[in-house]
Motif scaffolding. Structure first.
Motif, short mmCIF file in Angstrom:
data_model
loop_
_atom_site.label_atom_id
_atom_site.label_comp_id
_atom_site.label_asym_id
_atom_site.label_seq_id
_atom_site.Cartn_x
_atom_site.Cartn_y
_atom_site.Cartn_z
N UNK A 84 0.85 -1.19 0.00
CA UNK A 84 0.00 0.00 0.00
C UNK A 84 0.88 1.24 0.00
N UNK A 85 0.66 2.07 -1.02
CA UNK A 85 1.38 3.33 -1.14
C UNK A 85 0.39 4.49 -1.02
N UNK A 101 1.09 -3.08 -7.03
CA UNK A 101 2.52 -3.35 -7.17
C UNK A 101 2.98 -2.75 -8.49
N UNK A 102 4.28 -2.54 -8.58
CA UNK A 102 4.84 -2.01 -9.82
C UNK A 102 4.23 -0.67 -10.17
N UNK A 103 3.60 -0.60 -11.34
CA UNK A 103 3.06 0.66 -11.81
C UNK A 103 1.57 0.79 -11.74
N UNK A 104 0.89 -0.07 -10.96
CA UNK A 104 -0.55 0.07 -10.93
C UNK A 104 -1.21 -0.58 -9.73
N UNK A 105 -2.41 -0.09 -9.44
CA UNK A 105 -3.21 -0.66 -8.37
C UNK A 105 -3.92 -1.92 -8.85
N UNK A 106 -4.06 -2.89 -7.98
CA UNK A 106 -4.71 -4.15 -8.33
C UNK A 106 -5.83 -4.53 -7.38
N UNK A 129 -1.77 2.95 -7.74
CA UNK A 129 -0.79 2.37 -6.83
C UNK A 129 -0.20 3.50 -5.98
N UNK A 130 0.18 4.60 -6.62
CA UNK A 130 0.79 5.72 -5.92
C UNK A 130 -0.19 6.86 -5.62
N UNK A 131 -0.96 7.35 -6.59
CA UNK A 131 -1.84 8.49 -6.28
C UNK A 131 -2.92 8.14 -5.25
N UNK A 132 -3.10 9.02 -4.28
CA UNK A 132 -4.15 8.83 -3.28
C UNK A 132 -5.46 9.38 -3.84
N UNK A 133 -6.53 8.57 -3.83
CA UNK A 133 -7.84 9.09 -4.26
C UNK A 133 -8.29 10.22 -3.33
N UNK A 144 -5.59 6.78 -11.70
CA UNK A 144 -4.67 5.66 -11.82
C UNK A 144 -3.28 6.15 -12.20
N UNK A 145 -2.28 5.32 -11.99
CA UNK A 145 -0.91 5.67 -12.36
C UNK A 145 -0.77 5.87 -13.86
N UNK A 146 -1.65 5.27 -14.64
CA UNK A 146 -1.59 5.41 -16.10
C UNK A 146 -2.35 6.64 -16.59
N UNK A 147 -2.90 7.45 -15.69
CA UNK A 147 -3.53 8.71 -16.07
C UNK A 147 -5.01 8.64 -16.35
#
Length: 168
Positions: A84-85, A101-106, A129-133, A144-147
């Motif tokens: 959790x990030x 994990x890696x570059x995305x939330x699952x 994964x990184x951005x907080x909602x 999402x990390x992918x925008x």
């Protein structure tokens, strides 16, 4: 009380409440180690109950602790197996959390805290994964990390809209 989390994979995981004026330890809550959690705890001010700090980690799921005493008041174990990030978010009386994990939330879960704590619903697509909602009024905004930005009705999980923000 200044609350600090140390959920990690090295074996000495704990949460601690420090006196804001002196830095002395007011409480310490031991935790199981499994995977790192980089979240900042959320603050929940439930009606009729003491203020709680909300933590997230794979072995404990989502936990609510009394902010002043460190006493565990409720826990929902199971919905998370990944790191959790992004920090948990208070949406009204509920808590939304994600892991990945890696570059995305699952993984995600909207949690009902308290005596009858449990998972209300889960969202499967375009998770961070990184951005907080963030929660604004009746809505969750999830980037999402992918925008991909998704607007969700917090109470139901119904997607109102989803669109690309034009980059990662």
């Amino acid at each position: 009380v200044v609350v600090v989390g140390n959920d990690n994979a090295s074996g000495d995981a704990f949460l601690v409440g420090l006196d804001a004026a002196t830095g002395e330890t007011r409480w310490r809550h031991e935790r199981k180690s499994q995977a790192a959690s980089y979240i900042t705890p959320a603050v929940l001010r439930p009606v009729g109950r003491p203020t709680e700090v909300i933590f997230l980690s794979p072995p404990h799921g989502v936990s609510g602790l009394n902010a002043l005493t460190g006493q565990l008041t409720w826990e929902v174990v199971g919905p998370f197996t990944q790191k959790s990030v992004a920090s948990p978010v208070v949406a009204g009386e509920w808590i939304f959390a994600v892991a990945g994990k890696g570059g995305g939330g699952t993984e995600s879960a909207m949690i009902r805290p308290g005596k009858d704590a449990g998972v209300v619903y889960q969202i499967q697509a375009d998770l961070p994964y990184v951005p907080t909602p963030i929660a604004v009024g009746d809505f969750l905004f999830i980037l999402s990390d992918s925008g991909i930005m998704t607007c969700v009705e917090a109470a139901s999980g119904k997607v109102r809209w989803r669109e690309s923000m034009g980059g990662r």
